[in-house]
Design a protein around this motif. Structure first.
Motif, PDB file in Angstrom:
ATOM      1  N   GLN A   1      -7.472   8.944  -1.289  1.00 41.47           N
ATOM      2  CA  GLN A   1      -8.570   9.779  -0.806  1.00 41.47           C
ATOM      3  C   GLN A   1      -8.915   9.462   0.651  1.00 41.47           C
ATOM      4  OE1 GLN A   1      -9.772  12.297  -2.869  1.00 41.47           O
ATOM      5  NE2 GLN A   1      -7.993  11.561  -4.003  1.00 41.47           N
ATOM      6  N   GLY A   2      -8.628   8.236   1.066  1.00 37.55           N
ATOM      7  CA  GLY A   2      -8.928   7.821   2.435  1.00 37.55           C
ATOM      8  C   GLY A   2      -7.652   7.673   3.241  1.00 37.55           C
ATOM      9  N   PRO A   3      -7.773   7.156   4.458  1.00 32.82           N
ATOM     10  CA  PRO A   3      -6.600   6.950   5.304  1.00 32.82           C
ATOM     11  C   PRO A   3      -5.587   6.019   4.629  1.00 32.82           C
ATOM     12  CG  PRO A   3      -8.614   6.643   6.568  1.00 32.82           C
ATOM     13  CD  PRO A   3      -9.016   6.760   5.129  1.00 32.82           C
ATOM     14  N   VAL A   4      -4.327   6.358   4.708  1.00 32.54           N
ATOM     15  CA  VAL A   4      -3.267   5.542   4.120  1.00 32.54           C
ATOM     16  C   VAL A   4      -3.087   4.298   4.982  1.00 32.54           C
ATOM     17  CG1 VAL A   4      -0.796   5.457   3.592  1.00 32.54           C
ATOM     18  CG2 VAL A   4      -2.122   7.523   3.079  1.00 32.54           C
TER      19      VAL A   4
ATOM     20  N   PHE B   1      -1.053   4.135  -0.329  1.00 36.50           N
ATOM     21  CA  PHE B   1      -2.273   3.456  -0.762  1.00 36.50           C
ATOM     22  C   PHE B   1      -3.311   3.486   0.343  1.00 36.50           C
ATOM     23  CE2 PHE B   1       1.017   1.695  -3.384  1.00 36.50           C
ATOM     24  CZ  PHE B   1       0.425   1.478  -4.616  1.00 36.50           C
ATOM     25  N   ASP B   2      -4.543   3.824  -0.033  1.00 32.37           N
ATOM     26  CA  ASP B   2      -5.667   3.643   0.884  1.00 32.37           C
ATOM     27  C   ASP B   2      -6.346   2.326   0.505  1.00 32.37           C
ATOM     28  OD1 ASP B   2      -7.263   4.215  -1.377  1.00 32.37           O
ATOM     29  OD2 ASP B   2      -7.781   6.228  -0.677  1.00 32.37           O
ATOM     30  N   ARG B   3      -7.367   1.921   1.251  1.00 32.17           N
ATOM     31  CA  ARG B   3      -8.044   0.648   0.984  1.00 32.17           C
ATOM     32  C   ARG B   3      -8.633   0.603  -0.426  1.00 32.17           C
ATOM     33  NH1 ARG B   3      -9.091  -3.239   4.493  1.00 32.17           N
ATOM     34  NH2 ARG B   3     -10.982  -3.834   3.372  1.00 32.17           N
ATOM     35  N   ALA B   4      -9.219   1.702  -0.870  1.00 28.62           N
ATOM     36  CA  ALA B   4      -9.836   1.725  -2.201  1.00 28.62           C
ATOM     37  C   ALA B   4      -8.800   1.506  -3.293  1.00 28.62           C
ATOM     38  CB  ALA B   4     -10.580   3.037  -2.421  1.00 28.62           C
TER      39      ALA B   4
END
Length: 156
Positions: free
Chosen positions: A16-19, A38-41
């Protein structure tokens, strides 16, 4: 080797966020055209570990935290082979996937409670437990401790 402990064992959701990390190559679980992004979450949802250790690159002990490398490998469906760890500046080092199952290697995203930024060798820094296992503090293992990791390429 059973791969049921990861929250992503059945399928990888799209980030959902920046890779911040791409895993490519011979992997089983993907979410972006044959790759795993993968994003941080997503990385934070993997099994986490804190490793307090000295390194050749820091003064004194540092407490690193991030997902276990074994948890990442389980998430992408890999339990053997070779990894090519590629940094933002295209430095690359090879390591056996087995390292991540033999040792509690982490993909550190924080140091001393602060998010690793690019200027701090982030966003991801491969950390071996050097203080817990001093025999790991050798040139071969140190070359596998890649910082500013952007991609892991798997070959089996």
């Amino acid at each position: 080797m059973a791969m049921l402990s990861s929250p992503f064992a059945l399928a990888l959701e799209a980030p959902q966020g920046p890779v911040v990390l791409r895993v490519t190559g011979d992997i089983t679980h993907t979410n972006a055209g044959g790759e795993a992004h993968f994003d941080r979450a997503m990385l934070a949802a993997l099994t986490q570990r804190e490793t307090t250790t000295t390194t050749p690159w820091h003064d004194g002990e540092v407490s690193f935290s991030g997902p276990l490398g074994s948890s990442l490998m389980e998430a992408v469906g890999v339990d053997s082979g070779t990894m090519r760890l590629v940094a933002l500046n295209d430095y690359a080092a090879n390591a056996p996937v087995q390292d991540y199952f033999d040792y509690p290697v982490i993909l550190a995203m924080e140091a001393d409670g602060k998010r690793l930024r690019v200027r701090d060798n982030g966003p991801i820094f491969v950390i071996y437990p050097f203080s817990e296992q001093p025999d790991l503090l050798n040139e071969e293992i140190m070359t596998r401790s890649v910082w500013q990791v952007k991609r892991i390429e798997i070959e089996r």
